[in-house]
Enzyme design. Structure first.
Site, PDB file in Angstrom:
ATOM      1  N   ARG A 216       0.857  -1.190   0.000  1.00 22.69           N
ATOM      2  CA  ARG A 216       0.000   0.000   0.000  1.00 22.69           C
ATOM      3  C   ARG A 216       0.894   1.241   0.000  1.00 22.69           C
ATOM      4  NH1 ARG A 216      -5.355  -1.652   2.565  1.00 22.69           N
ATOM      5  NH2 ARG A 216      -5.346  -3.851   1.953  1.00 22.69           N
ATOM      6  N   GLU A 218       1.086   4.080   1.292  1.00 18.01           N
ATOM      7  CA  GLU A 218       0.508   4.860   2.392  1.00 18.01           C
ATOM      8  C   GLU A 218       1.290   6.153   2.555  1.00 18.01           C
ATOM      9  OE1 GLU A 218      -2.163   4.185   3.919  1.00 18.01           O
ATOM     10  OE2 GLU A 218      -2.461   2.009   3.865  1.00 18.01           O
ATOM     11  N   ARG A 224       0.905   2.503  12.699  1.00 18.64           N
ATOM     12  CA  ARG A 224       0.210   1.286  12.289  1.00 18.64           C
ATOM     13  C   ARG A 224       0.073   1.101  10.781  1.00 18.64           C
ATOM     14  NH1 ARG A 224      -5.972   1.803  14.018  1.00 18.64           N
ATOM     15  NH2 ARG A 224      -6.466   3.832  13.192  1.00 18.64           N
ATOM     16  N   HIS A 225       0.715   1.989  10.033  1.00 21.06           N
ATOM     17  CA  HIS A 225       0.716   1.841   8.575  1.00 21.06           C
ATOM     18  C   HIS A 225       2.134   1.681   8.050  1.00 21.06           C
ATOM     19  CE1 HIS A 225      -3.218   3.877   9.094  1.00 21.06           C
ATOM     20  NE2 HIS A 225      -3.555   3.077   8.097  1.00 21.06           N
ATOM     21  N   GLU A 361      -8.023  -1.409  14.603  1.00 18.65           N
ATOM     22  CA  GLU A 361      -8.526  -2.371  13.631  1.00 18.65           C
ATOM     23  C   GLU A 361      -7.463  -3.415  13.302  1.00 18.65           C
ATOM     24  OE1 GLU A 361      -9.905  -0.693   9.805  1.00 18.65           O
ATOM     25  OE2 GLU A 361      -9.056  -2.513   8.920  1.00 18.65           O
ATOM     26  N   SER A 364     -10.649  -6.707   8.474  1.00 17.51           N
ATOM     27  CA  SER A 364     -11.977  -6.355   7.991  1.00 17.51           C
ATOM     28  C   SER A 364     -12.429  -7.406   6.995  1.00 17.51           C
ATOM     29  CB  SER A 364     -12.002  -4.947   7.409  1.00 17.51           C
ATOM     30  OG  SER A 364     -11.146  -4.883   6.304  1.00 17.51           O
ATOM     31  N   ARG A 412       0.035  -5.967  12.644  1.00 17.47           N
ATOM     32  CA  ARG A 412      -0.818  -5.216  13.581  1.00 17.47           C
ATOM     33  C   ARG A 412      -1.211  -6.107  14.743  1.00 17.47           C
ATOM     34  NH1 ARG A 412      -5.193  -1.259  10.812  1.00 17.47           N
ATOM     35  NH2 ARG A 412      -3.688   0.003   9.648  1.00 17.47           N
TER      36      ARG A 412
HETATM   37  P1  AMO Z   1      -8.287  -3.688   4.556  1.00 14.36           P
HETATM   38  O1  AMO Z   1      -7.871  -2.696   3.543  1.00 14.36           O
HETATM   39  O2  AMO Z   1      -9.110  -3.221   5.706  1.00 14.36           O
HETATM   40  O3  AMO Z   1      -9.154  -4.855   3.879  1.00 14.36           O
HETATM   41  O4  AMO Z   1      -7.002  -4.430   5.092  1.00 14.36           O
HETATM   42  C1  AMO Z   1      -7.106  -5.549   5.933  1.00 14.36           C
HETATM   43  C2  AMO Z   1      -6.174  -5.418   7.110  1.00 14.36           C
HETATM   44  O5  AMO Z   1      -4.833  -5.254   6.673  1.00 14.36           O
HETATM   45  C3  AMO Z   1      -4.125  -4.436   7.581  1.00 14.36           C
HETATM   46  N1  AMO Z   1      -3.568  -3.278   6.880  1.00 14.36           N
HETATM   47  C4  AMO Z   1      -2.344  -2.752   7.096  1.00 14.36           C
HETATM   48  N2  AMO Z   1      -1.360  -3.105   7.919  1.00 14.36           N
HETATM   49  C5  AMO Z   1      -0.234  -2.386   7.905  1.00 14.36           C
HETATM   50  N3  AMO Z   1      -0.017  -1.330   7.102  1.00 14.36           N
HETATM   51  C6  AMO Z   1      -0.978  -0.929   6.233  1.00 14.36           C
HETATM   52  N4  AMO Z   1      -0.736   0.088   5.430  1.00 14.36           N
HETATM   53  C7  AMO Z   1      -2.218  -1.658   6.211  1.00 14.36           C
HETATM   54  N5  AMO Z   1      -3.346  -1.554   5.508  1.00 14.36           N
HETATM   55  C8  AMO Z   1      -4.161  -2.535   5.913  1.00 14.36           C
HETATM   56  C9  AMO Z   1      -5.085  -4.021   8.663  1.00 14.36           C
HETATM   57  C10 AMO Z   1      -6.430  -4.216   7.987  1.00 14.36           C
HETATM   58  O6  AMO Z   1      -7.459  -4.464   8.913  1.00 14.36           O
HETATM   59  N6  AMO Z   1      -9.604  -6.966   0.993  1.00 14.36           N
HETATM   60  C11 AMO Z   1      -9.928  -6.464   2.317  1.00 14.36           C
HETATM   61  C12 AMO Z   1     -10.158  -7.588   3.318  1.00 14.36           C
HETATM   62  C13 AMO Z   1     -11.350  -8.442   3.021  1.00 14.36           C
HETATM   63  O7  AMO Z   1     -12.466  -7.902   2.920  1.00 14.36           O
HETATM   64  O8  AMO Z   1     -11.173  -9.664   2.892  1.00 14.36           O
HETATM   65  C14 AMO Z   1      -8.820  -5.539   2.773  1.00 14.36           C
HETATM   66  O9  AMO Z   1      -7.717  -5.518   2.272  1.00 14.36           O
HETATM   67  O10 AMO Z   1      -4.936  -4.903   9.760  1.00 14.36           O
END
Ligand code: AMO
Length: 438
Positions: A216, A218, A224-225, A361, A364, A412
């Site tokens: 990502r 970000e 947490r990202h 979180e 999801s 996380r």
């Molecule tokens: P989502 O975008 O909420 O859902 O991502 C799912 C989980 O991934 C983790 N996460 C991250 N951890 C660290 N750094 C980041 N930049 C980051 N972004 C996300 C979080 C988050 O809850 N496809 C859907 C899931 C689904 O519906 O099956 C998805 O990607 O813990």
């Protein structure tokens, strides 16, 4: 003559006393006290005291031992002696030392020093930072977490799968896509296995999970990202409702917490962490109730707003007061959720959930829209070009069962379970906006 056994700080036992062993590791410390020298050797599991009384040791070996640079890698042969003074209950009196690699000095970072070092210095010298047992132990816990996760998923009928990380379209919004050149085409690094795990649902492989990197872009610099994390994804077909998916996520996270609490003691001790297994069942808070709770706590959020870091934290505090560390937030407004989530017909809600732990979180997921026409409608409503998703939509046009799934960020979960402040602590070599090396 039988070979001298190679041992380590974990498996030297009283049976080894008065016997010769070989031990290998890093020189953590050397103390020269006139007639005697002590060398502390560190390996994966702990430390071993090497005790060299000048009178009993050959002069060449004595000067090699007492002059060796800290953090050099050595192999030492010696006799194990029971000792009341040594921390481990024994020490080794050396007869030979092989220097396998000499460390330069000064060191870029101390290993035993208790001084607080800047995060950047630590991560610039991560190889050295991870020699600290408390920092390295996080990865023992991460490995245990993954082992427990596999154990649970496989025993519940899930097949492990791998989907492409070089992809033609993103599933989680354009803003966080990393673009790359793929021969003469434009491609992206996968943000999640979302589209592929859903396509698998049309094949008959009706329960799958995947552990793999997710990327990502970000822009926000938070604790947490990161730009690359390990995503734990699952998808299951022929579900009756999203509750079937929640049951799996509840089961696997509980199995992980229980397993880490039971089997991870040695590592938890090094980190100074205790793991409390969350109470079952995890309570469900609807999005609307969550809004009321955070607004009662002084926030001003409207229906449709993202709870945000502050909102999640405020809800976490209220849930903690009731003794709930782990809980669901369900029925998000359909507007706030991606195109692949199923709308709850006749309402503004969707069949979706987040799993939150202590105000953050973790995962999801939800039930997916498996009806071709409705899916196309939803994509159009979200402003997506359906032609970019033809490969995905095709899998819905020829028999797609109802299905659902979730995605959970492994790091996380690990950092929060251990009570650590930053997601980077659970990544060997983190990637974020400011870091591409090491
Ligand atoms: P989502 O975008 O909420 O859902 O991502 C799912 C989980 O991934 C983790 N996460 C991250 N951890 C660290 N750094 C980041 N930049 C980051 N972004 C996300 C979080 C988050 O809850 N496809 C859907 C899931 C689904 O519906 O099956 C998805 O990607 O813990």
């Amino acid at each position: 003559m039988s070979e001298v056994p190679v041992k380590n700080s974990k498996n030297i036992m009283s049976e080894d006393f008065e016997k010769e062993v070989v031990v290998k590791g890093w020189v953590q410390e050397v103390r020269n006290l006139g007639g005697i020298s002590f060398l502390i050797l560190r390996d994966r599991y702990g430390t071993i005291q090497i005790t060299a009384p000048k009178k009993k040791i050959e002069p060449g070996l004595m000067s090699a031992l007492s002059g060796i640079a800290r953090e050099s890698v050595v192999s030492i042969t010696g006799m194990v002696k029971g000792s009341n003074q040594a921390k481990a209950g024994y020490e080794i009196v050396p007869s030979a030392m092989d220097v396998l690699s000499t460390a330069m000095s000064p060191l870029p970072l101390g290993v035993v020093d208790k001084v607080n070092v800047e995060m950047d210095t630590r991560f610039n010298n991560r190889f050295m930072d991870l020699r600290k047992p408390e920092n390295r132990a996080v990865f023992e816990i991460k490995s245990l977490t993954l082992q427990l996760l596999d154990e649970y998923m496989v025993s519940h009928g899930f097949a492990e799968t791998f989907t492409p990380k070089i992809v033609a379209s993103g599933a989680e919004g354009g803003a966080s896509l990393f673009e790359l050149k793929y021969f003469d085409k434009k491609a992206y690094l996968a943000q999640s296995p979302q589209l592929y795990k859903q396509m698998i649902m049309s094949t008959g492989l009706d329960r799958v999970y995947e552990l793999g990197p997710a990327f990502r872009a970000e822009l926000s610099d938070t604790v947490r990202h990161v730009s690359e994390f390990i995503s734990f994804d699952a998808e299951m077909a022929f579900i009756e409702s999203q509750r079937d998916v929640m049951d799996v996520l509840e089961g696997v996270t509980h199995h992980i917490f229980q397993g880490v609490a039971d089997k991870g003691k040695e590592h938890l001790e090094k980190i100074g962490a205790t793991v409390t297994v969350p109470k079952l069942p995890y309570p469900v808070v609807t999005y609307s109730d969550a809004l009321d709770i955070v607004n009662a706590a002084g926030m001003k959020l409207n229906y449709g707003d993202d709870l945000g870091t502050e909102g999640e934290k405020a809800l976490g505090d209220v849930m903690a007061e009731k003794g709930n560390d782990m809980y669901w937030i369900a029925e998000y407004p359909e507007e706030a959720k991606p195109f692949y989530i199923m709308e709850k017909d006749g309402t503004q809600h969707s069949f979706s959930f987040d799993l939150d732990y202590k105000g953050q979180e973790m995962a999801s997921g939800g039930q997916r829209e498996h009806r071709y026409d409705k899916l196309v409608q939803r994509m159009e409503k979200k402003g997506l070009e359906t032609k970019d998703f033809e490969f995905y939509l095709n899998a819905f046009a020829y028999g797609m069962p109802p299905h659902g799934g979730f995605g959970l960020g492994i790091e996380r979960l690990v950092v929060k379970m251990l009570g650590l402040p930053n997601i980077r602590e659970a990544i060997l070599f983190p990637r974020d906006r400011n870091r591409l090396v090491p």
